[in-house]
Design a protein around this motif. Sequence first.
Motif, PDB file in Angstrom:
ATOM      1  N   ASN A   1      -4.288  -0.313  12.318  1.00 26.61           N
ATOM      2  CA  ASN A   1      -5.532   0.106  11.674  1.00 26.61           C
ATOM      3  C   ASN A   1      -5.274   0.426  10.203  1.00 26.61           C
ATOM      4  OD1 ASN A   1      -4.506   2.743  11.549  1.00 26.61           O
ATOM      5  ND2 ASN A   1      -5.787   3.512  13.215  1.00 26.61           N
ATOM      6  N   ASP A   2      -6.325   0.718   9.471  1.00 26.27           N
ATOM      7  CA  ASP A   2      -6.204   0.960   8.028  1.00 26.27           C
ATOM      8  C   ASP A   2      -5.421   2.226   7.717  1.00 26.27           C
ATOM      9  OD1 ASP A   2      -7.642  -1.314   7.427  1.00 26.27           O
ATOM     10  OD2 ASP A   2      -9.556  -0.257   7.201  1.00 26.27           O
ATOM     11  N   SER A   3      -5.589   3.258   8.537  1.00 20.19           N
ATOM     12  CA  SER A   3      -4.878   4.507   8.281  1.00 20.19           C
ATOM     13  C   SER A   3      -3.370   4.278   8.294  1.00 20.19           C
ATOM     14  CB  SER A   3      -5.256   5.565   9.316  1.00 20.19           C
ATOM     15  OG  SER A   3      -6.615   5.914   9.191  1.00 20.19           O
ATOM     16  N   ILE A   4      -2.898   3.500   9.254  1.00 23.58           N
ATOM     17  CA  ILE A   4      -1.474   3.169   9.306  1.00 23.58           C
ATOM     18  C   ILE A   4      -1.098   2.322   8.102  1.00 23.58           C
ATOM     19  CG2 ILE A   4       0.334   1.985  10.622  1.00 23.58           C
ATOM     20  CD1 ILE A   4      -1.280   2.642  13.162  1.00 23.58           C
ATOM     21  N   GLY A   5      -1.950   1.352   7.745  1.00 24.60           N
ATOM     22  CA  GLY A   5      -1.675   0.488   6.603  1.00 24.60           C
ATOM     23  C   GLY A   5      -1.532   1.268   5.308  1.00 24.60           C
ATOM     24  N   LEU A   6      -2.413   2.244   5.093  1.00 24.56           N
ATOM     25  CA  LEU A   6      -2.343   3.056   3.880  1.00 24.56           C
ATOM     26  C   LEU A   6      -1.096   3.932   3.874  1.00 24.56           C
ATOM     27  CD1 LEU A   6      -6.116   4.070   3.721  1.00 24.56           C
ATOM     28  CD2 LEU A   6      -4.937   2.498   2.180  1.00 24.56           C
ATOM     29  N   THR A   7      -0.717   4.422   5.042  1.00 23.84           N
ATOM     30  CA  THR A   7       0.510   5.214   5.148  1.00 23.84           C
ATOM     31  C   THR A   7       1.736   4.348   4.864  1.00 23.84           C
ATOM     32  OG1 THR A   7      -0.513   6.679   6.782  1.00 23.84           O
ATOM     33  CG2 THR A   7       1.889   6.673   6.671  1.00 23.84           C
ATOM     34  N   VAL A   8       1.728   3.123   5.363  1.00 24.28           N
ATOM     35  CA  VAL A   8       2.838   2.192   5.108  1.00 24.28           C
ATOM     36  C   VAL A   8       2.984   1.954   3.606  1.00 24.28           C
ATOM     37  CG1 VAL A   8       3.554  -0.234   5.329  1.00 24.28           C
ATOM     38  CG2 VAL A   8       2.826   1.049   7.348  1.00 24.28           C
ATOM     39  N   CYS A   9       1.870   1.706   2.921  1.00 27.84           N
ATOM     40  CA  CYS A   9       1.915   1.477   1.471  1.00 27.84           C
ATOM     41  C   CYS A   9       2.505   2.693   0.751  1.00 27.84           C
ATOM     42  CB  CYS A   9       0.520   1.173   0.939  1.00 27.84           C
ATOM     43  SG  CYS A   9      -0.129  -0.441   1.425  1.00 27.84           S
ATOM     44  N   SER A  10       2.087   3.885   1.169  1.00 30.96           N
ATOM     45  CA  SER A  10       2.594   5.105   0.552  1.00 30.96           C
ATOM     46  C   SER A  10       4.096   5.257   0.778  1.00 30.96           C
ATOM     47  CB  SER A  10       1.851   6.313   1.115  1.00 30.96           C
ATOM     48  OG  SER A  10       2.405   7.521   0.660  1.00 30.96           O
ATOM     49  N   ALA A  11       4.549   5.009   2.006  1.00 31.19           N
ATOM     50  CA  ALA A  11       5.971   5.136   2.327  1.00 31.19           C
ATOM     51  C   ALA A  11       6.806   4.129   1.547  1.00 31.19           C
ATOM     52  CB  ALA A  11       6.182   4.961   3.828  1.00 31.19           C
ATOM     53  N   LEU A  12       6.300   2.897   1.424  1.00 29.29           N
ATOM     54  CA  LEU A  12       7.021   1.866   0.673  1.00 29.29           C
ATOM     55  C   LEU A  12       7.137   2.242  -0.797  1.00 29.29           C
ATOM     56  CD1 LEU A  12       5.522  -1.380   2.269  1.00 29.29           C
ATOM     57  CD2 LEU A  12       7.868  -0.557   2.493  1.00 29.29           C
ATOM     58  N   GLN A  13       6.061   2.740  -1.355  1.00 25.74           N
ATOM     59  CA  GLN A  13       6.081   3.131  -2.764  1.00 25.74           C
ATOM     60  C   GLN A  13       7.064   4.269  -3.013  1.00 25.74           C
ATOM     61  OE1 GLN A  13       1.933   3.874  -3.359  1.00 25.74           O
ATOM     62  NE2 GLN A  13       1.383   1.702  -3.307  1.00 25.74           N
ATOM     63  N   SER A  14       7.211   5.182  -2.042  1.00 21.68           N
ATOM     64  CA  SER A  14       8.162   6.286  -2.192  1.00 21.68           C
ATOM     65  C   SER A  14       9.601   5.787  -2.190  1.00 21.68           C
ATOM     66  CB  SER A  14       7.959   7.309  -1.070  1.00 21.68           C
ATOM     67  OG  SER A  14       8.442   6.813   0.171  1.00 21.68           O
ATOM     68  N   LEU A  15       9.817   4.588  -1.668  1.00 25.27           N
ATOM     69  CA  LEU A  15      11.156   3.978  -1.628  1.00 25.27           C
ATOM     70  C   LEU A  15      11.334   2.931  -2.725  1.00 25.27           C
ATOM     71  CD1 LEU A  15      11.396   3.502   2.255  1.00 25.27           C
ATOM     72  CD2 LEU A  15      12.704   5.141   0.884  1.00 25.27           C
ATOM     73  N   ASP A  16      10.373   2.879  -3.639  1.00 27.08           N
ATOM     74  CA  ASP A  16      10.399   1.889  -4.733  1.00 27.08           C
ATOM     75  C   ASP A  16      10.403   0.456  -4.212  1.00 27.08           C
ATOM     76  OD1 ASP A  16      10.420   3.810  -6.803  1.00 27.08           O
ATOM     77  OD2 ASP A  16      12.575   4.096  -6.545  1.00 27.08           O
ATOM     78  N   ILE A  17       9.669   0.254  -3.117  1.00 28.52           N
ATOM     79  CA  ILE A  17       9.459  -1.095  -2.576  1.00 28.52           C
ATOM     80  C   ILE A  17       8.021  -1.478  -2.912  1.00 28.52           C
ATOM     81  CG2 ILE A  17       9.402  -2.543  -0.510  1.00 28.52           C
ATOM     82  CD1 ILE A  17      11.386  -0.568   0.776  1.00 28.52           C
ATOM     83  N   SER A  18       7.831  -2.503  -3.689  1.00 29.68           N
ATOM     84  CA  SER A  18       6.501  -2.835  -4.203  1.00 29.68           C
ATOM     85  C   SER A  18       5.667  -3.619  -3.194  1.00 29.68           C
ATOM     86  CB  SER A  18       6.624  -3.643  -5.503  1.00 29.68           C
ATOM     87  OG  SER A  18       7.332  -4.848  -5.273  1.00 29.68           O
ATOM     88  N   VAL A  19       4.374  -3.297  -3.205  1.00 31.35           N
ATOM     89  CA  VAL A  19       3.375  -3.984  -2.385  1.00 31.35           C
ATOM     90  C   VAL A  19       2.390  -4.655  -3.329  1.00 31.35           C
ATOM     91  CG1 VAL A  19       1.558  -3.720  -0.640  1.00 31.35           C
ATOM     92  CG2 VAL A  19       3.573  -2.218  -0.563  1.00 31.35           C
ATOM     93  N   PRO A  20       2.188  -5.983  -3.237  1.00 31.25           N
ATOM     94  CA  PRO A  20       2.698  -6.908  -2.219  1.00 31.25           C
ATOM     95  C   PRO A  20       3.912  -7.722  -2.682  1.00 31.25           C
ATOM     96  CG  PRO A  20       0.961  -7.985  -3.412  1.00 31.25           C
ATOM     97  CD  PRO A  20       1.147  -6.618  -4.061  1.00 31.25           C
ATOM     98  N   GLN A  21       4.466  -7.429  -3.854  1.00 24.36           N
ATOM     99  CA  GLN A  21       5.531  -8.269  -4.404  1.00 24.36           C
ATOM    100  C   GLN A  21       6.721  -8.400  -3.451  1.00 24.36           C
ATOM    101  OE1 GLN A  21       3.966  -5.845  -6.038  1.00 24.36           O
ATOM    102  NE2 GLN A  21       2.825  -6.982  -7.629  1.00 24.36           N
ATOM    103  N   GLU A  22       7.093  -7.282  -2.811  1.00 29.73           N
ATOM    104  CA  GLU A  22       8.227  -7.333  -1.884  1.00 29.73           C
ATOM    105  C   GLU A  22       7.786  -7.386  -0.423  1.00 29.73           C
ATOM    106  OE1 GLU A  22      11.837  -4.907  -3.136  1.00 29.73           O
ATOM    107  OE2 GLU A  22      10.246  -3.955  -4.337  1.00 29.73           O
ATOM    108  N   ILE A  23       6.757  -6.629  -0.111  1.00 31.40           N
ATOM    109  CA  ILE A  23       6.246  -6.623   1.260  1.00 31.40           C
ATOM    110  C   ILE A  23       4.719  -6.625   1.229  1.00 31.40           C
ATOM    111  CG2 ILE A  23       6.092  -5.351   3.438  1.00 31.40           C
ATOM    112  CD1 ILE A  23       8.816  -4.214   2.957  1.00 31.40           C
TER     113      ILE A  23
END
Length: 356
Positions: free
Chosen positions: A265-287
Amino acid sequence: MAKKVTMQQIADYLGVSKFVVSKALSGKGGVNETTKERVIEAASQLGYFAQKNAYVKNIKPTAPASLSDRSKQSVIVLMPNIRFQTKDSLYWGKILEGISQTLEAEGLGMVIISEQRMDNFANVLNPSGILGMIGVGEISTSLLLEVHRIGLPMVLVDHEDALIPTDTVFANNVDSITRLTKHLIGLGHERLHFMGDFRFSRSFRDRWIGFRSALEENSLETPALDDPMLSLFGIDRGEYWEEIKSWFAKRKKMDKLPTAIVCANDSIGLTVCSALQSLDISVPQEISVTGFDNIEDAYRGTPPLTTIHVPKEMLGKRAVEKLLNRIANPHDPLEKVLISADIVYRDSVAEPRARG
């Protein structure tokens, strides 16, 4: 002609007394929850609930007025206050709006109940002038059995219970997420992962099935069922940010990051984006990341989330229409209504970056 399934047969099947079965099916006290659940499951397996007038009526309901006389009639909307299933929810609230608007157009009232306990529930369920019930989201089997026992017509939205036969209304979860996953594969993604608990609800399970089938059709590896991201803890409360971040951190260290994440769902998707950004993993360039439901927060995300638009108000509208049809045609076969859901393309998805 098939013989009628009796309470004595259920009792013999379970090795308990007929008295225990009668207590469990009547909703009366004196039977512990484990035994009650065993009785309900056995009764369903033996076909007890599928029989006409098979339920135990410990209440004499007041017959509702005819559909043509609607001036004092209402529909109960059962929306247990769990998983944030409230009228203020970005998802459930929209479904409730669809129900409310359609009932109003039909000249019918609405009574919202968020009761989870069985205490005096039957008395609330059957006041004079109640036409039927619409259940929204996850509802316990014991509550549904109470409605079924009274004989009140009901329709469930975004939920079904294998033990209680009833009409249901869902978004077409399988087909829509299959299309979304194939879109990602078409962009070149070969390392995809699903995030959510497929045991959490029927909708989540269907979305997992659609994701997995798309990967299998394209001979791509599917996540193992014991993967922790397939059983996220605290889905209903959003308490999984640290778990997701830790999973990505480990994958990053092992150089085994997926290139696309399909979220339940979207809530999980938004959390995933936040977690990736905290690890300096860019969305969507890397994931690349996708969601499901198209809640209002999805387009406010950074970046805005590619998702599946669920016509939430239409789910509510169709539930009302199905309930009124059921009342008018009580002996028609039960139906599962699937509402089409479409992909909303936004900035959280791109082609996978070539690996160096």
